[in-house]
Structure formats: structure tokens, C-alpha cells
Design an enzyme around this catalytic site. Sequence first.
Site, PDB file in Angstrom:
ATOM      1  N   ARG A  51      26.279  34.117  51.785  1.00 59.44           N
ATOM      2  CA  ARG A  51      26.933  32.810  51.708  1.00 59.44           C
ATOM      3  C   ARG A  51      27.011  32.381  50.267  1.00 59.44           C
ATOM      4  NH1 ARG A  51      22.973  29.633  55.947  1.00 59.44           N
ATOM      5  NH2 ARG A  51      22.802  31.380  57.395  1.00 59.44           N
ATOM      6  N   ASP A  53      27.440  28.501  48.440  1.00 60.74           N
ATOM      7  CA  ASP A  53      27.444  27.072  48.786  1.00 60.74           C
ATOM      8  C   ASP A  53      28.776  26.412  48.446  1.00 60.74           C
ATOM      9  OD1 ASP A  53      24.736  27.219  49.462  1.00 60.74           O
ATOM     10  OD2 ASP A  53      24.098  26.741  47.410  1.00 60.74           O
ATOM     11  N   ARG A 201      20.156  28.702  41.762  1.00 65.04           N
ATOM     12  CA  ARG A 201      20.259  27.310  41.290  1.00 65.04           C
ATOM     13  C   ARG A 201      18.874  26.712  41.024  1.00 65.04           C
ATOM     14  NH1 ARG A 201      24.180  24.599  45.551  1.00 65.04           N
ATOM     15  NH2 ARG A 201      23.584  22.737  44.346  1.00 65.04           N
TER      16      ARG A 201
END
Lengths: 248, 248
Positions: A51, A53, A201
Site C-alpha cells: 500500500r 498512503d 515516515r
Amino acid sequence: MSTYCITMQYDGSRYNGWQKQGNTPNTIQEKLETVLSRIYNAPVEAAGSGRTDAGVHALGQTASFHISSGQNQYSCQELLQLLNQYLPLDIRILQIEPKEDRFHARLHAVGKIYEYRIDNGAYADVFLRRYAAHIPDTLDIDAMRRAAAHLIGTHDFKSFCANRRMKKSTVRTIEAIDFQQEGTLLTIRFSGDGFLYHMVRLLTGTLIEVGRHQRKADDISSILDAKDYSQVTFTAPAEGLFLVSVRY
Amino acid sequence: MSTYCITMQYDGSRYNGWQKQGNTPNTIQEKLETVLSRIYNAPVEAAGSGRTDAGVHALGQTASFHISSGQNQYSCQELLQLLNQYLPLDIRILQIEPKEDRFHARLHAVGKIYEYRIDNGAYADVFLRRYAAHIPDTLDIDAMRRAAAHLIGTHDFKSFCANRRMKKSTVRTIEAIDFQQEGTLLTIRFSGDGFLYHMVRLLTGTLIEVGRHQRKADDISSILDAKDYSQVTFTAPAEGLFLVSVRY
């Protein structure tokens, strides 16, 4: 059955991330599957390498899908042209390769590279506003490099995993963290065997805190040892993150 | 009276160009004047170094304005912060300098640099779609360089001026045209004493035609000699053009 792996670029700015999830509209997976299903006139499911974001970009995301023998058979070149014809301009297919039928873009990935871009200028550059995080503070890059050195190697990155209910192993190997400065743009490139939910992140956020002297470079070891997500406080914003490539 | 020169960056994508004109809404000049007038609580008019068309970007556009003695006097640093606070994120003020009262951003400009960016990849790069013209054709860069060499120097550029009713001199001096290739991105940088209406886009369009072998490099001399706008057929699209800097 035919199996393909596509390599794609996207500007994540206006999407709710890669993954189709329940009623969340406007995901990249949904756009890709809609166009594939239209081309083949039958439902096609695409498995991404992972994935990304909402707001995160890709220079080389990969996805695999299967086409059953009864469906139209297009050459890779024809399929590439059809996909780029029907997909929106902020998603581009760069390459399509035939694969063995058991190939799966996520399960067979053995490494990934991510880049995090920081606009370190006093005022946010207008051309970077969607493609870098604006951090105007003075950053001690040497301290950030020393902090990054503690992250290299095989560690339990549980402290840097935003999925608190993660049941699988949180051990990952980071092969390299490289810093590149070009004018006021600072790029941090992470190469590893895989990354946990929000890991890049969270790592970048912590490196920025070290750069601002809010944390010491040596704190990284104790954060890793704590295996506790509450130790990590700053998730760097989505717009600075790029999935660069996936290794198989 | 106080006079200032500001240097600004903007993403022209969503604007109808620099210049306020009649009822055309959403110009960069209008945004700047609105914010300046709000800061000073009185009408302020800003003179740009020149117009940029709808969709054209700036890395270093300049504009001058006067503030009468009766108005609030802000320092350059205060004004810089106020402007960046109130302007939209796609317009940034980079610098503000005090000037002599007779200073005028257009009348005193003695040179300009423009860049034209061409995305020469097979498929349009998603991150360049607003900041480069996508020209997927094979381009003969050597022929483009040879053509560009004919443009260097002082010439009557009437053939490359889209304003057919231009009454003033169409003689300009081009000091340099430099080509830079970085992956699939081709950047052509034009330095000169001034440029006519659409001149850089018309020059680039013609260079692209040479690169595609639709014209010969040596045709440039006869196009210049003709002093006839109908000789030039391709205006390169706005999104590839950047005003880089203005020299005083």
C-alpha cells in the site's frame, strides 16, 4: 492463464492511497482495476507490491494480475498503450512484463527503495508543494547521518510501525540510508527488504527531530530497543514520500 | 514615497497569466495587488517585468510598486512575511529590495532568461505534466543546436512575434541558447535583452520542428529574413515555459 507485472508511476496528490478499502473512493488500485476490467471486459484484480498512503507518490510501484485463457490476449505493448490511453494523466504505466502464473507483486518482492524529499527552504517552493515536505528549520545533516547509521542492519522496527496490532514479525533489514542535498532540497533514500506500516515516515520524522536537535542521534538505539510505538512522535507528512522501486 | 522590487516564484497552472486585463479573473498581478492593498489598506499597483501567458511559470519574475509616505512603513523582511502569509501557496515572494523611486520593473529591465522544458519520454511523466511540454517524438538535438546558432545575436525577430500589430521595434539580441539533457527531460535556456510576445514559445516550436526533421536547421535564416509571422507555425505549449530571471 496469463500473468503480468506492471511498473507504474503516480502522483498521489488527489488519491486516497493505493488500496481499495470498503467504500473509500478514488484509490489508485481502483482506477487500475476499472481500466483493466474495461479492457478485458471482465473483472480483473490487481495485487500491488504494497500500500501507499493517501498523498504518497510512486516512481516505480508494481502490481500483478492474471488474465484467464478465455479472455482477449493482448501483447504487453498493446496493453501498455491501452492502459495509458484510459488511465488519468496522474497515473502512467512504464512497463509490462509477462510472468509465471504463481508470480505475486507483494509476496515475491524481496526489496524496496523509498525516497523522502524535504524542502528545507525558508518559504515553501511552489513547484515542490505537493512533492516534498516543507521543513523550514535549520537541520543538522551530520547528526541525521549519525542517527541513520544506527538504523542500518537487521532490527526489530516495532517502535517504527504504526500498526499496533501487527501480528507478523516486525524485524526488517535496512541496507542503506543515503542523504542527498541539491540546493534547498534534501532527499533521504531508504533501501531495505521491506517496510512496515508508516515506517519510512516515522523514521524520517525521527531523523528530522534529530536534525532539529530535539533528539540526539544516539537516542535511536534506545527507541529501537524499546519496541514501543509511543516512543516515536512525529510522522513526516505523506507528500514527501515516493516509492521508488521494488526488487524481485 | 518608498519603492520596492519584489522577486517572485509562481506555478502558473491555474492562472490566466500575469496581467490583469479587463474582466479576466484570476491573474497573478491581481492576486499580488489584492494582498498588497490589504496590507497597506490602500490601493497598490504592481508593475511586472513583463507578462507571462496563462499556464506559464516563473522562478524569478520581478515586480515594482510604490508606497506613499502617509502609509504604513514595513521593513522588507516584514513585508516579505506578510505577503507570503496572505498569498496562495502557488505564489511565493523570494526577495524584496528597496529601490530608487524612479525604478520600474519593466522599463529598467536589461535582460531576461527563460527556460523551456520538454518531456521527451514515450509517455508523459506524471510529475512533469504541468511543468514541461510532452513531445514524445525522436528529436535530433544536434540539428536543434545548429538551428539555435542562427538565432544568436541581434536580429529582427518579427517572424517570431505573435503580436501582428506590434508598432515598436522587433529587433532583439539573444545572447545564448543552451541545451541541457537530463534523462528524458530536455531544457532549452534562452538568454537575451528582451523577448517579444510569444517569442520563446515560437522559437521553441520551430526548434522542435527542426528536431523532428520537419524543417532544416538552415531554414532559420530565411524565416528571420522573411520578417513574417505566417512563416512560423508551431507555438510550443505554455506549460513548458519558465521565466527564470530578470536582469537590471
